[in-house]
Design a protein around this motif. Sequence first.
Motif, PDB file in Angstrom:
ATOM      1  N   GLN A   1       0.838  -1.176   0.000  1.00  0.00           N
ATOM      2  CA  GLN A   1       0.000   0.000   0.000  1.00  0.00           C
ATOM      3  C   GLN A   1       0.887   1.244   0.000  1.00  0.00           C
ATOM      4  OE1 GLN A   1      -2.845   0.082   3.142  1.00  0.00           O
ATOM      5  NE2 GLN A   1      -3.562   2.143   2.670  1.00  0.00           N
ATOM      6  N   LEU A   2       0.437   2.232  -0.774  1.00  0.00           N
ATOM      7  CA  LEU A   2       1.196   3.473  -0.843  1.00  0.00           C
ATOM      8  C   LEU A   2       1.136   4.196   0.494  1.00  0.00           C
ATOM      9  CD1 LEU A   2       2.679   5.397  -2.866  1.00  0.00           C
ATOM     10  CD2 LEU A   2       0.473   6.539  -3.154  1.00  0.00           C
ATOM     11  N   GLN A   3       2.275   4.620   1.000  1.00  0.00           N
ATOM     12  CA  GLN A   3       2.325   5.415   2.226  1.00  0.00           C
ATOM     13  C   GLN A   3       2.894   6.783   1.888  1.00  0.00           C
ATOM     14  OE1 GLN A   3       4.570   2.782   4.923  1.00  0.00           O
ATOM     15  NE2 GLN A   3       2.667   2.474   6.058  1.00  0.00           N
ATOM     16  N   LEU A   4       2.164   7.811   2.290  1.00  0.00           N
ATOM     17  CA  LEU A   4       2.567   9.176   2.029  1.00  0.00           C
ATOM     18  C   LEU A   4       2.945   9.857   3.331  1.00  0.00           C
ATOM     19  CD1 LEU A   4      -0.244  10.163  -0.514  1.00  0.00           C
ATOM     20  CD2 LEU A   4       2.068   9.329  -1.004  1.00  0.00           C
ATOM     21  N   VAL A   5       3.999  10.662   3.281  1.00  0.00           N
ATOM     22  CA  VAL A   5       4.475  11.363   4.467  1.00  0.00           C
ATOM     23  C   VAL A   5       4.576  12.846   4.159  1.00  0.00           C
ATOM     24  CG1 VAL A   5       6.335  11.591   6.136  1.00  0.00           C
ATOM     25  CG2 VAL A   5       5.747   9.334   5.226  1.00  0.00           C
ATOM     26  N   GLU A   6       3.834  13.662   4.922  1.00  0.00           N
ATOM     27  CA  GLU A   6       3.888  15.103   4.750  1.00  0.00           C
ATOM     28  C   GLU A   6       4.929  15.708   5.678  1.00  0.00           C
ATOM     29  OE1 GLU A   6      -0.594  13.964   4.645  1.00  0.00           O
ATOM     30  OE2 GLU A   6       1.181  13.480   5.826  1.00  0.00           O
ATOM     31  N   SER A   7       5.505  16.808   5.261  1.00  0.00           N
ATOM     32  CA  SER A   7       6.438  17.554   6.094  1.00  0.00           C
ATOM     33  C   SER A   7       6.453  19.005   5.641  1.00  0.00           C
ATOM     34  CB  SER A   7       7.844  16.953   6.019  1.00  0.00           C
ATOM     35  OG  SER A   7       8.332  17.011   4.691  1.00  0.00           O
ATOM     36  N   GLY A   8       7.059  19.868   6.458  1.00  0.00           N
ATOM     37  CA  GLY A   8       7.226  21.261   6.079  1.00  0.00           C
ATOM     38  C   GLY A   8       6.318  22.248   6.780  1.00  0.00           C
ATOM     39  N   GLY A   9       5.411  21.745   7.590  1.00  0.00           N
ATOM     40  CA  GLY A   9       4.529  22.659   8.304  1.00  0.00           C
ATOM     41  C   GLY A   9       5.261  23.438   9.380  1.00  0.00           C
ATOM     42  N   GLY A  10       4.563  24.398   9.961  1.00  0.00           N
ATOM     43  CA  GLY A  10       5.158  25.192  11.026  1.00  0.00           C
ATOM     44  C   GLY A  10       4.338  26.416  11.328  1.00  0.00           C
ATOM     45  N   LEU A  11       4.912  27.278  12.146  1.00  0.00           N
ATOM     46  CA  LEU A  11       4.278  28.544  12.526  1.00  0.00           C
ATOM     47  C   LEU A  11       4.898  29.667  11.706  1.00  0.00           C
ATOM     48  CD1 LEU A  11       2.502  30.301  14.377  1.00  0.00           C
ATOM     49  CD2 LEU A  11       4.421  30.329  16.006  1.00  0.00           C
ATOM     50  N   VAL A  12       4.045  30.477  11.094  1.00  0.00           N
ATOM     51  CA  VAL A  12       4.525  31.557  10.244  1.00  0.00           C
ATOM     52  C   VAL A  12       3.635  32.772  10.444  1.00  0.00           C
ATOM     53  CG1 VAL A  12       3.173  30.781   8.257  1.00  0.00           C
ATOM     54  CG2 VAL A  12       5.247  32.129   7.885  1.00  0.00           C
TER      55      VAL A  12
END
Length: 125
Positions: A1-12
């Motif tokens: 199964q395809l697993q996706l990983v998000e990154s790059g969020g934060g406080l701005v």
Amino acid sequence: QLQLVESGGGLVQPGGSLRLSCASAKSTLRSLVIGWFRQAPGEEREGVSCIGSGGTVKRYAESVRGRFTISRDNAKNTVYLQMNNLKPEDTAIYYCAASSGWPPANIPPRNFNSWGQGTQVAVSS
């Protein structure tokens, strides 16, 4: 199964920028439509943008058009969401997901699967 990983969020701060990434260890991602979605507290998940497998066909929600840019690097099995001129109302958890077909105009979440865990974006002064 395809697993996706998000990154790059934060406080701005308002007016600032962030770039989100959606990555997969599998090259399967290259053949799929990838969508970005967001969900604010107490709100339903909404479609933000999506991109076709070739990277040339793109769609944006009206609320982000002109401020967000979706792109993909299939050699890196990664899809990006560049977010500029961020506003407090952009605050949400952002998710990416995959679809085997091009979605309807409003990018409904029900057309997508293989959801990532999400990355938090907070826009505040």
